[in-house]
Scaffold this motif. Structure first.
Motif, mmCIF file in Angstrom:
data_model
loop_
_atom_site.group_PDB
_atom_site.id
_atom_site.type_symbol
_atom_site.label_atom_id
_atom_site.label_comp_id
_atom_site.label_asym_id
_atom_site.label_seq_id
_atom_site.Cartn_x
_atom_site.Cartn_y
_atom_site.Cartn_z
ATOM 1 N N ALA A 32 0.834 -1.211 0.000
ATOM 2 C CA ALA A 32 0.000 0.000 0.000
ATOM 3 C C ALA A 32 0.863 1.252 0.000
ATOM 4 O O ALA A 32 0.572 2.235 -0.700
ATOM 5 C CB ALA A 32 -0.929 -0.009 1.221
ATOM 6 N N GLN A 33 1.945 1.220 0.777
ATOM 7 C CA GLN A 33 2.855 2.359 0.813
ATOM 8 C C GLN A 33 3.524 2.563 -0.541
ATOM 9 O O GLN A 33 3.709 3.697 -1.000
ATOM 10 C CB GLN A 33 3.913 2.143 1.908
ATOM 11 C CG GLN A 33 4.910 3.272 2.046
ATOM 12 C CD GLN A 33 4.251 4.544 2.539
ATOM 13 O OE1 GLN A 33 3.207 4.503 3.171
ATOM 14 N NE2 GLN A 33 4.873 5.680 2.227
ATOM 15 N N THR A 35 2.257 1.729 -3.462
ATOM 16 C CA THR A 35 1.247 2.287 -4.356
ATOM 17 C C THR A 35 1.049 3.775 -4.098
ATOM 18 O O THR A 35 0.907 4.572 -5.027
ATOM 19 C CB THR A 35 -0.083 1.543 -4.183
ATOM 20 O OG1 THR A 35 0.123 0.142 -4.387
ATOM 21 C CG2 THR A 35 -1.126 2.052 -5.160
ATOM 22 N N LYS A 36 1.084 4.163 -2.843
ATOM 23 C CA LYS A 36 0.935 5.570 -2.468
ATOM 24 C C LYS A 36 2.085 6.400 -3.000
ATOM 25 O O LYS A 36 1.895 7.507 -3.519
ATOM 26 C CB LYS A 36 0.850 5.682 -0.945
ATOM 27 C CG LYS A 36 0.661 7.092 -0.424
ATOM 28 C CD LYS A 36 0.550 7.080 1.082
ATOM 29 C CE LYS A 36 0.383 8.486 1.628
ATOM 30 N NZ LYS A 36 0.308 8.480 3.125
ATOM 31 N N GLU A 37 3.292 5.883 -2.901
ATOM 32 C CA GLU A 37 4.460 6.600 -3.396
ATOM 33 C C GLU A 37 4.422 6.730 -4.909
ATOM 34 O O GLU A 37 4.809 7.770 -5.463
ATOM 35 C CB GLU A 37 5.732 5.875 -2.953
ATOM 36 C CG GLU A 37 5.988 5.932 -1.451
ATOM 37 C CD GLU A 37 7.219 5.154 -1.061
ATOM 38 O OE1 GLU A 37 7.810 4.508 -1.964
ATOM 39 O OE2 GLU A 37 7.588 5.175 0.125
ATOM 40 N N LEU A 39 1.711 6.855 -6.790
ATOM 41 C CA LEU A 39 0.684 7.842 -7.114
ATOM 42 C C LEU A 39 1.189 9.260 -6.858
ATOM 43 O O LEU A 39 0.962 10.176 -7.664
ATOM 44 C CB LEU A 39 -0.575 7.569 -6.290
ATOM 45 C CG LEU A 39 -1.766 8.506 -6.509
ATOM 46 C CD1 LEU A 39 -2.199 8.490 -7.975
ATOM 47 C CD2 LEU A 39 -2.931 8.122 -5.605
ATOM 48 N N MET A 40 1.898 9.429 -5.730
ATOM 49 C CA MET A 40 2.432 10.747 -5.415
ATOM 50 C C MET A 40 3.482 11.159 -6.436
ATOM 51 O O MET A 40 3.538 12.322 -6.855
ATOM 52 C CB MET A 40 3.029 10.737 -4.002
ATOM 53 C CG MET A 40 3.457 12.109 -3.502
ATOM 54 S SD MET A 40 4.177 12.003 -1.845
ATOM 55 C CE MET A 40 2.798 11.286 -0.937
ATOM 56 N N PRO A 72 -2.567 11.085 -1.955
ATOM 57 C CA PRO A 72 -1.499 11.651 -1.119
ATOM 58 C C PRO A 72 -0.925 12.908 -1.746
ATOM 59 O O PRO A 72 -1.026 13.125 -2.953
ATOM 60 C CB PRO A 72 -0.469 10.526 -1.101
ATOM 61 C CG PRO A 72 -0.654 9.852 -2.427
ATOM 62 C CD PRO A 72 -2.116 9.940 -2.748
#
Length: 338
Positions: A32-33, A35-37, A39-40, A72
């Protein structure tokens, strides 16, 4: 035969278990982290590409929600909400846009430029849904959207109190985001050209009248010039030049136009012009009273000058005092006009 069937059933029974294991591995905090990175990173890359083309990014409703509101986000965004279309008749929006462009270009081409801060603009005709979402009914408005959390009250720039100069905006951004921007204005040669033309005009006038310079000793001419300087300085013209306030304010709900600011901390350009005219009228009345007191001259003409001068002083001073009362609430004194 039974053994062969049992051998085929084992992989079939293990298949759902393998699928569950794969899904669990994808739903772990590490994935999840990641994927967040990703996207950011995509957001930052897109914003950087837009900034290369234009220092102020134009946003509509979808882009605003994606790149400003939706997490994010590890960057701050300063947005000018404006209405630049001619049919909106927002005169101050054009001046605010010019100052905002100067500020954004100063940040874009500075040595400390980074992906921590972006400048954007939302026009009412391109993002009216954003105005409704933020309950915004006036333009221009400057807001700072921090990298973490929601905007606070101080993240909205106090336009009426601070004006719309790029230097004031840079100071406000420094207080909100700890990003220091040194404003670089493009060279403006209009002042130098005007000064050269004025000096040329004065020099030519002195050259043509070099044999008769008695006009330099004309007391009336020097008095009028001194009064013009006094009127400009005492009416707030220098404050307007520094702060850049709007000419007037139109209430979007009632449609009424206010030419006098209701606070002692600010003023409109129209208010400056009104105060200049009132001061001129009062000064003219004092001059007429002075002329009426001359010992020589027609007695009837002196009476007329006295009455006209007294009327000018009394009426326009009362008007000026009423404006002062409207700005300094609680001031107890008035005269003729309340």
């Amino acid at each position: 035969m039974a053994a062969a069937r049992s051998g085929l059933l084992v992989p079939r029974l293990l298949l759902p278990l393998v699928v569950v294991c794969i899904l669990c591995s994808l739903s772990t905090p590490g994935a999840a982290q990641k994927t967040k990175e990703v996207l950011m990173s995509e957001k930052v890359q897109q914003l950087m590409e837009w900034t290369v083309r234009r220092s102020v990014i134009r946003l509509n409703g979808d882009k605003f929600r994606r790149y400003v509101k939706a997490p994010p986000r590890n960057y701050s965004v300063v947005i000018m909400f404006t209405a630049l279309e001619p049919q909106r008749q927002c005169g101050v929006c054009k001046h605010a846009n010019e100052e905002f462009q100067i500020l954004a270009n100063s940040w874009r081409y500075s040595g400390s430029y980074s992906s921590r801060l972006y400048f954007a603009m939302v026009d009412f005709d391109e993002g009216s849904d954003v105005f409704q979402q933020l309950n915004m009914n006036s333009a221009p408005t400057f807001m700072h959207f921090p990298a973490k959390g929601r905007p606070k009250r101080a993240d909205t720039f106090d336009l009426q109190r601070n004006g719309i100069m790029a230097e004031q905006l840079a100071k406000w951004i420094s207080d909100r985001s700890e990003v220091t921007i040194r404003v670089f204005r493009p060279p403006n040669y209009s002042g130098a050209v005007a000064l050269m033309l004025l000096m040329s005009l004065v020099g030519g006038l002195l050259f043509l009248r070099r044999n008769n310079l008695d006009f330099l000793y004309n007391k009336t001419g020097w008095a009028v010039a001194a009064l013009c300087v006094v009127f400009a300085m005492t009416s707030g013209q220098m404050w307007n030049h520094i702060r850049g306030p709007p000419y007037a304010h139109k209430n979007p709900q009632t449609g009424q136009v206010a030419y006098i600011h209701g606070s002692s901390q600010a003023q409109f350009v129209a208010e400056t012009h009104i105060v200049i005219l009132l001061n001129v009228a009062i000064t003219l009345g004092v001059v007429l009273l002075h002329d009426s007191a001359a010992p020589d001259g027609d007695i009837g003409k002196r009476k007329i000058l006295c009455l006209v001068g007294l009327g000018l002083v009394v009426f326009f001073f009362s008007f000026l005092l009423s404006i002062f009362r409207s700005k300094y609430h609680g001031y107890p004194y008035s005269f003729l006009i309340k």
